[in-house]
Design a protein around this motif. Structure first.
Motif, mmCIF file in Angstrom:
data_model
loop_
_atom_site.group_PDB
_atom_site.id
_atom_site.type_symbol
_atom_site.label_atom_id
_atom_site.label_comp_id
_atom_site.label_asym_id
_atom_site.label_seq_id
_atom_site.Cartn_x
_atom_site.Cartn_y
_atom_site.Cartn_z
ATOM 1 N N LEU A 1 0.828 -1.200 0.000
ATOM 2 C CA LEU A 1 0.000 0.000 0.000
ATOM 3 C C LEU A 1 0.867 1.256 0.000
ATOM 4 O O LEU A 1 0.604 2.196 -0.762
ATOM 5 C CB LEU A 1 -0.931 -0.004 1.219
ATOM 6 C CG LEU A 1 -1.979 1.096 1.234
ATOM 7 C CD1 LEU A 1 -3.006 0.891 0.107
ATOM 8 C CD2 LEU A 1 -2.687 1.141 2.579
ATOM 9 N N ASN A 2 1.910 1.257 0.817
ATOM 10 C CA ASN A 2 2.822 2.411 0.838
ATOM 11 C C ASN A 2 3.536 2.582 -0.494
ATOM 12 O O ASN A 2 3.728 3.708 -0.967
ATOM 13 C CB ASN A 2 3.822 2.283 1.986
ATOM 14 C CG ASN A 2 3.183 2.570 3.324
ATOM 15 O OD1 ASN A 2 2.254 3.375 3.426
ATOM 16 N ND2 ASN A 2 3.660 1.918 4.369
ATOM 17 N N GLN A 3 3.937 1.481 -1.118
ATOM 18 C CA GLN A 3 4.545 1.557 -2.452
ATOM 19 C C GLN A 3 3.569 2.167 -3.451
ATOM 20 O O GLN A 3 3.949 3.014 -4.263
ATOM 21 C CB GLN A 3 4.962 0.170 -2.936
ATOM 22 C CG GLN A 3 6.202 -0.381 -2.308
ATOM 23 C CD GLN A 3 6.487 -1.817 -2.783
ATOM 24 O OE1 GLN A 3 5.662 -2.465 -3.421
ATOM 25 N NE2 GLN A 3 7.669 -2.308 -2.438
ATOM 26 N N PHE A 4 2.319 1.732 -3.383
ATOM 27 C CA PHE A 4 1.276 2.247 -4.271
ATOM 28 C C PHE A 4 1.113 3.754 -4.078
ATOM 29 O O PHE A 4 1.067 4.514 -5.050
ATOM 30 C CB PHE A 4 -0.030 1.508 -3.980
ATOM 31 C CG PHE A 4 -1.231 2.018 -4.737
ATOM 32 C CD1 PHE A 4 -1.197 2.179 -6.113
ATOM 33 C CD2 PHE A 4 -2.404 2.316 -4.064
ATOM 34 C CE1 PHE A 4 -2.316 2.622 -6.814
ATOM 35 C CE2 PHE A 4 -3.526 2.759 -4.745
ATOM 36 C CZ PHE A 4 -3.473 2.918 -6.126
ATOM 37 N N ILE A 5 1.066 4.198 -2.839
ATOM 38 C CA ILE A 5 0.914 5.627 -2.548
ATOM 39 C C ILE A 5 2.120 6.402 -3.067
ATOM 40 O O ILE A 5 1.975 7.414 -3.760
ATOM 41 C CB ILE A 5 0.718 5.871 -1.037
ATOM 42 C CG1 ILE A 5 -0.633 5.298 -0.586
ATOM 43 C CG2 ILE A 5 0.814 7.354 -0.699
ATOM 44 C CD1 ILE A 5 -0.814 5.237 0.922
ATOM 45 N N ASN A 6 3.322 5.933 -2.751
ATOM 46 C CA ASN A 6 4.540 6.644 -3.159
ATOM 47 C C ASN A 6 4.702 6.693 -4.677
ATOM 48 O O ASN A 6 5.080 7.723 -5.233
ATOM 49 C CB ASN A 6 5.769 6.005 -2.514
ATOM 50 C CG ASN A 6 5.781 6.197 -1.014
ATOM 51 O OD1 ASN A 6 5.223 7.162 -0.487
ATOM 52 N ND2 ASN A 6 6.404 5.280 -0.300
ATOM 53 N N GLN A 7 4.416 5.582 -5.358
ATOM 54 C CA GLN A 7 4.552 5.540 -6.816
ATOM 55 C C GLN A 7 3.497 6.377 -7.518
ATOM 56 O O GLN A 7 3.718 6.853 -8.619
ATOM 57 C CB GLN A 7 4.450 4.095 -7.326
ATOM 58 C CG GLN A 7 5.613 3.226 -6.947
ATOM 59 C CD GLN A 7 5.359 1.768 -7.321
ATOM 60 O OE1 GLN A 7 4.254 1.372 -7.686
ATOM 61 N NE2 GLN A 7 6.404 0.943 -7.191
ATOM 62 N N SER A 8 2.367 6.562 -6.905
ATOM 63 C CA SER A 8 1.229 7.180 -7.579
ATOM 64 C C SER A 8 1.101 8.682 -7.360
ATOM 65 O O SER A 8 0.300 9.326 -8.018
ATOM 66 C CB SER A 8 -0.067 6.518 -7.105
ATOM 67 O OG SER A 8 -0.036 5.149 -7.406
ATOM 68 N N GLN A 9 1.879 9.250 -6.460
ATOM 69 C CA GLN A 9 1.665 10.646 -6.115
ATOM 70 C C GLN A 9 1.993 11.623 -7.237
ATOM 71 O O GLN A 9 1.377 12.666 -7.327
ATOM 72 C CB GLN A 9 2.404 10.995 -4.833
ATOM 73 C CG GLN A 9 1.711 10.328 -3.656
ATOM 74 C CD GLN A 9 2.290 10.695 -2.323
ATOM 75 O OE1 GLN A 9 3.435 11.099 -2.219
ATOM 76 N NE2 GLN A 9 1.495 10.550 -1.280
#
Length: 194
Positions: A10-18
């Motif tokens: 989830l954190n990877q998803f947030i960081n990659q998507s910002q």
């Protein structure tokens, strides 16, 4: 597949998507859906998969709509809503109620959010207009309902409020599954695989 693995993804998803395009966010979202959706991943308990999907949908809704500063509800914000020793609850009619029992206050918050989600869904049975926008609005309410009901269950494991919250949480999960299937996906083959 543990909770730490989910948090990491989830954190990877947030960081990659910002700082990326919506099509890339949607692509990463679909990867998470395929990994954690209860209909697909039978290795995760159904309740856990449903919890993960509510969180994933909430994060996705915030990222796709470029909302900045969103946060997952973590800390106990209930004490901030106390006035003269009682919790101030504003019901669906805008009327303030003062509640002395914290578990009842939190249950009412969850019920209010779930009711808002249900009302939006009932008013838009086929998502007339912008299906995705309506789904996102429902997702926000479902996430907050989930958070409040989980807190009630922690506070009142064996009492009536906890049991009632568990029932409502089940219905919130079912509504979230429906919303997840209905989010607009450009590739119909991907939708069929969810």
């Amino acid at each position: 597949m543990g909770k730490d693995n989910f948090k990491e993804k989830l954190n990877q998803f947030i960081n990659q998507s910002q700082n990326t395009y919506n099509s890339n966010i949607k692509s990463e979202y679909l990867k998470l859906v395929k990994e954690f959706h209860p209909d697909i991943n039978k290795e995760i308990k159904n309740e856990t998969a449903n919890e993960y999907m509510i969180i994933i949908n909430y994060v996705y809704e915030n990222l796709i709509n470029k909302k900045t500063g969103f946060k997952l509800l973590k800390e106990d914000e209930y004490e901030k809503q106390k006035i003269n020793g009682k919790y101030c609850f504003i019901n669906e009619f805008g009327i303030k109620e003062y509640i002395s029992e914290k578990v009842l206050f939190v249950f009412k918050l969850g019920k209010l959010e779930y009711t808002k989600a249900t009302t939006i869904m009932l008013e838009n049975p086929v998502y007339t207009g912008n299906k995705e926008k309506t789904g996102y609005e429902i997702i926000g309410h479902l996430y907050r309902a989930y958070k409040y009901f989980k807190d009630v269950i922690k506070m009142d494991r064996n009492g009536n409020w906890g049991k009632n919250a568990l029932i409502n949480l089940h219905y919130a999960f079912k509504m979230n599954e429906h919303i997840t299937r209905g989010l607009q996906i450009s590739n119909e083959k991907e939708l069929a695989n969810i």
